[in-house]
Design a protein around this motif. Structure first.
Motif, mmCIF file in Angstrom:
data_model
loop_
_atom_site.group_PDB
_atom_site.id
_atom_site.type_symbol
_atom_site.label_atom_id
_atom_site.label_comp_id
_atom_site.label_asym_id
_atom_site.label_seq_id
_atom_site.Cartn_x
_atom_site.Cartn_y
_atom_site.Cartn_z
ATOM 1 N N CYS A 79 11.848 0.529 5.000
ATOM 2 C CA CYS A 79 10.719 0.717 4.076
ATOM 3 C C CYS A 79 9.812 -0.511 4.056
ATOM 4 O O CYS A 79 8.580 -0.389 3.924
ATOM 5 N N ALA A 80 10.413 -1.705 4.159
ATOM 6 C CA ALA A 80 9.596 -2.924 4.215
ATOM 7 C C ALA A 80 8.689 -2.915 5.435
ATOM 8 O O ALA A 80 7.503 -3.296 5.361
ATOM 9 N N LEU A 81 9.227 -2.464 6.583
ATOM 10 C CA LEU A 81 8.398 -2.376 7.783
ATOM 11 C C LEU A 81 7.348 -1.279 7.652
ATOM 12 O O LEU A 81 6.179 -1.468 8.027
ATOM 13 N N GLY A 82 7.739 -0.121 7.124
ATOM 14 C CA GLY A 82 6.787 0.977 6.996
ATOM 15 C C GLY A 82 5.645 0.673 6.056
ATOM 16 O O GLY A 82 4.521 1.163 6.247
ATOM 17 N N ALA A 83 5.907 -0.152 5.038
ATOM 18 C CA ALA A 83 4.845 -0.487 4.088
ATOM 19 C C ALA A 83 3.733 -1.304 4.723
ATOM 20 O O ALA A 83 2.611 -1.353 4.189
ATOM 21 N N THR A 84 4.017 -1.988 5.843
ATOM 22 C CA THR A 84 3.002 -2.822 6.495
ATOM 23 C C THR A 84 2.127 -2.063 7.479
ATOM 24 O O THR A 84 1.091 -2.574 7.900
ATOM 25 N N MET A 85 2.535 -0.869 7.873
ATOM 26 C CA MET A 85 1.833 -0.195 8.973
ATOM 27 C C MET A 85 0.416 0.197 8.603
ATOM 28 O O MET A 85 -0.541 -0.111 9.328
ATOM 29 N N SER B 59 13.540 -9.796 0.682
ATOM 30 C CA SER B 59 12.436 -9.784 1.649
ATOM 31 C C SER B 59 11.616 -8.508 1.538
ATOM 32 O O SER B 59 10.388 -8.532 1.688
ATOM 33 N N SER B 60 12.275 -7.402 1.269
ATOM 34 C CA SER B 60 11.537 -6.146 1.095
ATOM 35 C C SER B 60 10.629 -6.202 -0.133
ATOM 36 O O SER B 60 9.468 -5.773 -0.084
ATOM 37 N N VAL B 61 11.152 -6.739 -1.216
ATOM 38 C CA VAL B 61 10.336 -6.890 -2.422
ATOM 39 C C VAL B 61 9.170 -7.841 -2.165
ATOM 40 O O VAL B 61 8.029 -7.596 -2.591
ATOM 41 N N ALA B 62 9.445 -8.942 -1.437
ATOM 42 C CA ALA B 62 8.376 -9.891 -1.111
ATOM 43 C C ALA B 62 7.308 -9.253 -0.232
ATOM 44 O O ALA B 62 6.112 -9.533 -0.392
ATOM 45 N N THR B 63 7.712 -8.380 0.690
ATOM 46 C CA THR B 63 6.739 -7.689 1.544
ATOM 47 C C THR B 63 5.780 -6.837 0.719
ATOM 48 O O THR B 63 4.554 -6.891 0.899
ATOM 49 N N VAL B 64 6.331 -6.057 -0.195
ATOM 50 C CA VAL B 64 5.489 -5.211 -1.050
ATOM 51 C C VAL B 64 4.582 -6.069 -1.934
ATOM 52 O O VAL B 64 3.393 -5.749 -2.130
ATOM 53 N N ALA B 65 5.114 -7.176 -2.449
ATOM 54 C CA ALA B 65 4.303 -8.049 -3.306
ATOM 55 C C ALA B 65 3.154 -8.680 -2.520
ATOM 56 O O ALA B 65 2.016 -8.772 -3.012
ATOM 57 N N ILE B 66 3.422 -9.106 -1.284
ATOM 58 C CA ILE B 66 2.365 -9.708 -0.459
ATOM 59 C C ILE B 66 1.273 -8.694 -0.157
ATOM 60 O O ILE B 66 0.068 -9.004 -0.222
ATOM 61 N N ILE B 67 1.671 -7.477 0.188
ATOM 62 C CA ILE B 67 0.675 -6.443 0.482
ATOM 63 C C ILE B 67 -0.175 -6.149 -0.746
ATOM 64 O O ILE B 67 -1.408 -5.991 -0.654
ATOM 65 N N SER B 68 0.454 -6.077 -1.905
ATOM 66 C CA SER B 68 -0.301 -5.809 -3.136
ATOM 67 C C SER B 68 -1.289 -6.923 -3.444
ATOM 68 O O SER B 68 -2.463 -6.661 -3.784
ATOM 69 N N MET B 69 -0.836 -8.175 -3.319
ATOM 70 C CA MET B 69 -1.741 -9.302 -3.580
ATOM 71 C C MET B 69 -2.872 -9.347 -2.564
ATOM 72 O O MET B 69 -4.021 -9.672 -2.905
ATOM 73 N N THR B 70 -2.586 -9.020 -1.312
ATOM 74 C CA THR B 70 -3.620 -9.033 -0.284
ATOM 75 C C THR B 70 -4.681 -7.973 -0.549
ATOM 76 O O THR B 70 -5.890 -8.227 -0.423
#
Length: 508
Positions: free
Chosen positions: A27-33, A416-427
């Motif tokens: 899910c962390a990878l899919g959230a970045t696509m 790391s998965s939570v951090a990925t979602v947080a980074i995408i949201s902030m971006t």
């Protein structure tokens, strides 16, 4: 319960837990696509493509491919290394501030959270800054300015590596001396405690003998019992003191081991940052140099580029000590070469398409064909650079996640998965302020965090006692990536494969 039922229950539990952890990493990878593809679409369809298209006429398609490839890979590597080095520095600082037992115990809890947040923020901010710099240079001075930026950045990275190496050596020497002083101080304290205990024991024994002679014989048995109780009390106190001294010594050794490991991590990743980009920079400089002097469209440039890539790869791979930066430098150099080939191939496809259009009776001028070739080459260079930088960031993140302690893999995976979602949201929230370049660089940080989660999931997958856990964890990774992201099976499968490969490669 029968043994077969117990085994079946264990397999089902491994499969369920593995699938759940794999799904979190996927899910962390899919959230970045979707955000990454959106950023690439904005570059391809926006005003940033114009200076890239003009760069084809200046350095040729091969030069453009190598320049954009080297820039994308350098940005991805720098962002990843920034996260690792900042995390190591924060951990060293916390270890120095908390020298007691509570500080080391906190390394399994609160400190891990602080280190993870520092790594995510530093990777994101570094990627955003580099993205803004690349965007500004491309708009103001064209693609050729990226060549000068790569050269200057290579020199700066080498200088930083020298400073960090000297600092790490000094810290290591100071740590050895400090550890020796602490051990000596603990030994002196132990000897003083033993001497005081011996004096107390002798004093107590003399007093007990005097009291024993003064007592009547009818209390002789009771007196002997008191002596035995006092001896047992002294023995318990001595064992407790010895236990405390042993635990203090083990604590000092553990602190020293953690400090050495973090110092080594810092040194190795700065070395990787300093030298891994040199082969790509040399390749881009040679190819772009031929393009600047008007030889960018000649066939012999491709032959020289191929010979240069093969010779540098041969020298690096034949090294006696094959370091992590050498391997990644060769991979990055071949990736840059592949981007250049794809850029040239896109221009040739435009020529073939124009020939087919002419056969249908439509009229195409030479200028239209040239403009079409330049546009197709530019689009392919940007798309290939995006793809390679994504793979690079996922692989470097997986190498970090794969090198962690097994007992914290599940925590790192979820964090790391939570951090990925947080980074995408902030971006996405600050996309107007960051611009296209800043958003693209920030998303590289999200890809790095997703790579850490994938690397941890890959290590969890191979550590199961049966193939059921491994298969279920891998299936969970693919399912999570495809369900949250886009149903691009080839792209997702390649990223998971890269995560598996780099999770087994030790950068130390």
């Amino acid at each position: 319960m029968a043994p077969s039922q117990q085994n079946l229950k264990s397999l089902v539990k491994e499969g369920a837990v593995g699938f759940l952890l794999g799904t979190v990493g996927g899910c962390a990878l899919g959230a970045t696509m979707s955000p990454v593809n959106k950023a690439m679409t904005e570059i391809i369809s926006g005003s940033l493509l114009k200076p890239v298209t003009e760069g084809v006429r200046t350095v040729g398609p091969l030069g453009l491919g190598t320049l954009l490839g080297a820039t994308a890979l350098t940005t991805a590597m720098t962002a990843a290394v920034a996260g690792v080095t900042v995390a190591a520095l924060v951990a060293l600082l916390l270890l120095r501030l908390k020298r007691r037992r509570v500080g080391v115990a906190a390394l399994d809890g609160f400190v891990w959270i602080v280190v993870g947040l520092a790594a995510a923020l530093s990777t994101t901010s570094c990627g955003a800054v580099l993205g803004i710099i690349v965007e500004t240079l491309t708009f103001r001075s064209g693609v050729v300015a990226l060549l000068w930026a790569l050269g200057i950045f290579t020199v700066v990275k080498t200088f930083v590596h020298v400073i960090v190496q000297l600092t790490c050596n000094e810290v290591e020497c100071c740590g050895v001396l400090q550890f020796a002083d602490e051990a000596k101080e603990q030994e002196q304290t132990r000897l003083q405690a033993l001497e005081a205990e011996q004096r107390d024991r002798v004093t107590v024994e003399i007093e007990q003998k005097i009291l024993a002679f003064e007592r009547a014989k009818r209390f002789e048995e009771q007196d002997g019992l008191d002596n035995r109780m006092a001896w047992k009390t002294r023995q318990q106190e001595r064992e407790e003191m010895t236990k405390l001294q042993r635990e203090a010594l083990e604590l000092a050794v553990l602190q020293r081991t953690i400090q050495e490991r973090l110092t080594k991590v810092l040194s190795k990743y700065v070395e990787f940052l300093a030298f891994s980009g040199i082969p790509m920079t040399v390749t881009a400089a040679v190819t772009a140099g031929f393009g600047i002097f008007g030889f960018g469209d000649y066939r012999f440039v491709f032959i020289i580029l191929l010979a240069l890539v093969l010779s540098m790869a041969f020298m690096l791979m034949r090294s006696v000590h094959l370091n992590f930066w050498m391997f990644c430098g060769c991979v990055g150099m071949f990736a840059t070469f592949a981007i250049a080939i794809l850029t040239v191939h896109a221009g040739q496809e435009a020529v073939e398409m124009s020939i087919k259009i002419r056969k249908t009776g439509q009229v195409l001028t030479k200028d239209n064909i040239t403009a079409w070739m330049d546009h197709r080459a530019s689009v392919e260079a940007v798309a290939a650079g995006f793809f390679v930088s994504k793979m690079c960031q996922v692989g470097l993140g997986a190498s970090v996640g794969g090198a962690l302690e097994p007992k914290v893999l599940d925590k790192v995976l979820v964090g790391s998965s939570v951090a990925t979602v947080a980074i995408i949201s902030m971006t996405e929230t600050s996309s107007v302020l960051l611009g296209v370049g800043g958003v693209t660089g920030s998303l590289l940080g999200a890809l790095g965090a997703a790579g850490v989660s994938l690397g941890a999931a890959a290590v969890v997958a191979v550590r199961w006692s049966s193939w059921v856990g491994t298969i279920c964890t891998t299936a969970g990774m693919l399912f999570g990536a495809l369900a949250i992201g886009q149903w691009d099976i080839v792209n997702t499968g390649l990223q998971v494969l890269v995560a598996y490969m780099f999770s087994k490669i030790s950068p130390y």
